[in-house]
Scaffold this motif. Structure first.
Motif, short mmCIF file in Angstrom:
data_model
loop_
_atom_site.label_atom_id
_atom_site.label_comp_id
_atom_site.label_asym_id
_atom_site.label_seq_id
_atom_site.Cartn_x
_atom_site.Cartn_y
_atom_site.Cartn_z
N LEU A 1 0.95 -1.30 0.13
CA LEU A 1 0.08 0.06 0.02
C LEU A 1 0.86 1.12 0.03
O LEU A 1 0.56 2.38 -0.73
CB LEU A 1 -0.85 0.15 1.19
CG LEU A 1 -2.18 0.90 1.15
CD1 LEU A 1 -3.31 0.43 0.19
CD2 LEU A 1 -2.93 0.60 2.49
N VAL A 2 1.97 1.15 0.91
CA VAL A 2 2.68 2.40 0.72
C VAL A 2 3.52 2.58 -0.37
O VAL A 2 3.64 3.46 -0.80
CB VAL A 2 3.88 2.45 2.17
CG1 VAL A 2 4.83 3.34 2.03
CG2 VAL A 2 2.93 2.46 3.44
N GLU A 52 2.04 -10.04 -4.71
CA GLU A 52 0.49 -10.61 -4.92
C GLU A 52 -0.40 -9.12 -4.45
O GLU A 52 -1.28 -8.75 -5.12
CB GLU A 52 -0.07 -11.67 -3.91
CG GLU A 52 0.31 -12.69 -4.64
CD GLU A 52 0.23 -13.84 -3.63
OE1 GLU A 52 -0.58 -13.98 -2.46
OE2 GLU A 52 0.74 -15.19 -3.76
N ASN A 53 -0.03 -8.49 -3.35
CA ASN A 53 -0.64 -7.00 -2.94
C ASN A 53 -0.34 -6.20 -4.04
O ASN A 53 -1.38 -5.44 -4.41
CB ASN A 53 -0.58 -6.83 -1.75
CG ASN A 53 -0.94 -7.65 -0.59
OD1 ASN A 53 -2.34 -7.66 -0.50
ND2 ASN A 53 -0.19 -8.32 0.47
N LEU A 54 0.89 -6.01 -4.42
CA LEU A 54 1.02 -4.92 -5.58
C LEU A 54 0.43 -5.18 -6.81
O LEU A 54 -0.03 -4.28 -7.38
CB LEU A 54 2.76 -5.13 -5.81
CG LEU A 54 3.46 -4.06 -4.92
CD1 LEU A 54 5.01 -4.14 -5.42
CD2 LEU A 54 3.14 -2.68 -4.76
N ASN A 55 0.32 -6.35 -7.16
CA ASN A 55 -0.32 -6.78 -8.36
C ASN A 55 -1.71 -6.37 -8.41
O ASN A 55 -2.40 -5.95 -9.28
CB ASN A 55 -0.26 -8.40 -8.83
CG ASN A 55 1.25 -8.34 -9.22
OD1 ASN A 55 1.92 -7.72 -9.57
ND2 ASN A 55 1.53 -9.88 -9.00
N LEU A 89 -6.46 -3.43 1.93
CA LEU A 89 -7.07 -2.95 3.22
C LEU A 89 -7.72 -4.17 4.08
O LEU A 89 -7.67 -4.10 5.07
CB LEU A 89 -7.94 -1.74 3.12
CG LEU A 89 -7.13 -0.49 2.65
CD1 LEU A 89 -8.13 0.77 2.43
CD2 LEU A 89 -6.26 0.14 3.87
N GLN A 90 -8.32 -5.05 3.29
CA GLN A 90 -8.81 -6.30 3.95
C GLN A 90 -7.54 -7.12 4.75
O GLN A 90 -7.60 -7.63 5.87
CB GLN A 90 -9.65 -7.25 2.91
CG GLN A 90 -10.86 -6.42 2.82
CD GLN A 90 -11.96 -7.22 1.71
OE1 GLN A 90 -11.40 -8.07 0.84
NE2 GLN A 90 -13.30 -6.98 1.72
N GLU A 91 -6.57 -7.21 3.85
CA GLU A 91 -5.42 -7.96 4.42
C GLU A 91 -4.89 -7.13 5.64
O GLU A 91 -4.47 -7.70 6.71
CB GLU A 91 -4.58 -7.97 3.42
CG GLU A 91 -4.87 -9.01 2.34
CD GLU A 91 -4.66 -10.42 2.54
OE1 GLU A 91 -3.77 -10.72 3.32
OE2 GLU A 91 -5.97 -11.13 2.58
N VAL A 92 -4.70 -5.90 5.47
CA VAL A 92 -4.37 -5.00 6.57
C VAL A 92 -5.16 -5.24 7.95
O VAL A 92 -4.73 -5.42 8.95
CB VAL A 92 -4.25 -3.52 6.21
CG1 VAL A 92 -3.88 -2.74 7.57
CG2 VAL A 92 -3.31 -3.07 5.20
N ALA A 93 -6.62 -5.53 7.89
CA ALA A 93 -7.60 -5.44 8.84
C ALA A 93 -7.29 -6.81 9.64
O ALA A 93 -7.82 -6.90 10.64
CB ALA A 93 -8.77 -5.46 8.14
N GLN A 145 1.59 9.11 3.60
CA GLN A 145 0.77 9.47 4.82
C GLN A 145 -0.63 9.00 4.84
O GLN A 145 -1.16 8.48 5.84
CB GLN A 145 0.97 10.91 5.11
CG GLN A 145 2.35 11.16 5.72
CD GLN A 145 2.63 12.59 5.66
OE1 GLN A 145 1.73 13.30 6.37
NE2 GLN A 145 3.84 13.09 5.28
N ALA A 146 -1.21 9.73 3.73
CA ALA A 146 -2.88 9.27 3.53
C ALA A 146 -3.17 7.71 3.62
O ALA A 146 -4.22 7.40 4.33
CB ALA A 146 -3.12 9.74 2.14
N VAL A 147 -2.33 6.88 2.81
CA VAL A 147 -2.58 5.42 2.98
C VAL A 147 -2.30 4.86 4.26
O VAL A 147 -3.24 4.14 4.71
CB VAL A 147 -1.98 4.76 1.84
CG1 VAL A 147 -2.52 5.13 0.44
CG2 VAL A 147 -0.51 4.65 1.99
#
Length: 151
Positions: free
Chosen positions: A40-41, A80-83, A97-101, A132-134
């Protein structure tokens, strides 16, 4: 103190805090959330160039806290997340974000995931507004108040 120095000091301080908690950060949920946060970052501005992808992959491979997990597994999850993000940023962000959760159930892990985002974002000396926003959005996903991290 210049802004760049403050960012660098903050990232160093976050890394020190993470290392102190290393033995508590061994769950699959933390692993998955951390790799999602890194992606994400890295893709915060909606694109990721090969040099940035390589730089973040290198940071993941050498981060002491993440050495609790096999490097190949971390890289695969990061990719995988980047893709997902590069295929369709808006749709991919929901999935990532579901993974982050996944780290939401354990406050220490949730905060560590945010700290990893800040370490990755500040590694180049420029924790920019999109990064910063993500990370702020991830804070909301994890029920962690963004002001705890000056976001």
């Amino acid at each position: 103190m210049a802004l760049w120095d403050r960012i660098k000091d903050s990232a160093t301080q976050m890394q020190t805090q993470l290392v102190a908690k290393k033995n508590d950060l061994k769950s699959g949920a933390f692993r998955d959330a951390s790799m999602a946060m890194c992606a994400l970052v890295a893709a915060a501005d909606g694109t990721i160039d090969p040099a940035e992808r390589q730089r973040v992959a290198q940071l993941i491979a050498t981060n002491e806290v993440l050495q609790n997990f096999p490097a190949d597994d971390l890289r695969r999850r990061f990719e995988e997340n980047l893709n997902k993000l590069t295929a369709d940023f808006a749709f991919g962000k929901v999935s990532v974000l579901q993974e982050v959760a996944k780290a939401k159930k354990k406050p220490a892990e949730a905060r560590a995931v945010i700290q990893i985002g800040i370490v990755i974002g500040g590694a180049d000396g420029d924790f920019d507004k999109t990064e910063q926003a993500v990370v702020r959005e991830a804070c909301y996903t994890l029920d962690v108040p963004p002001h705890e991290f000056d976001l």
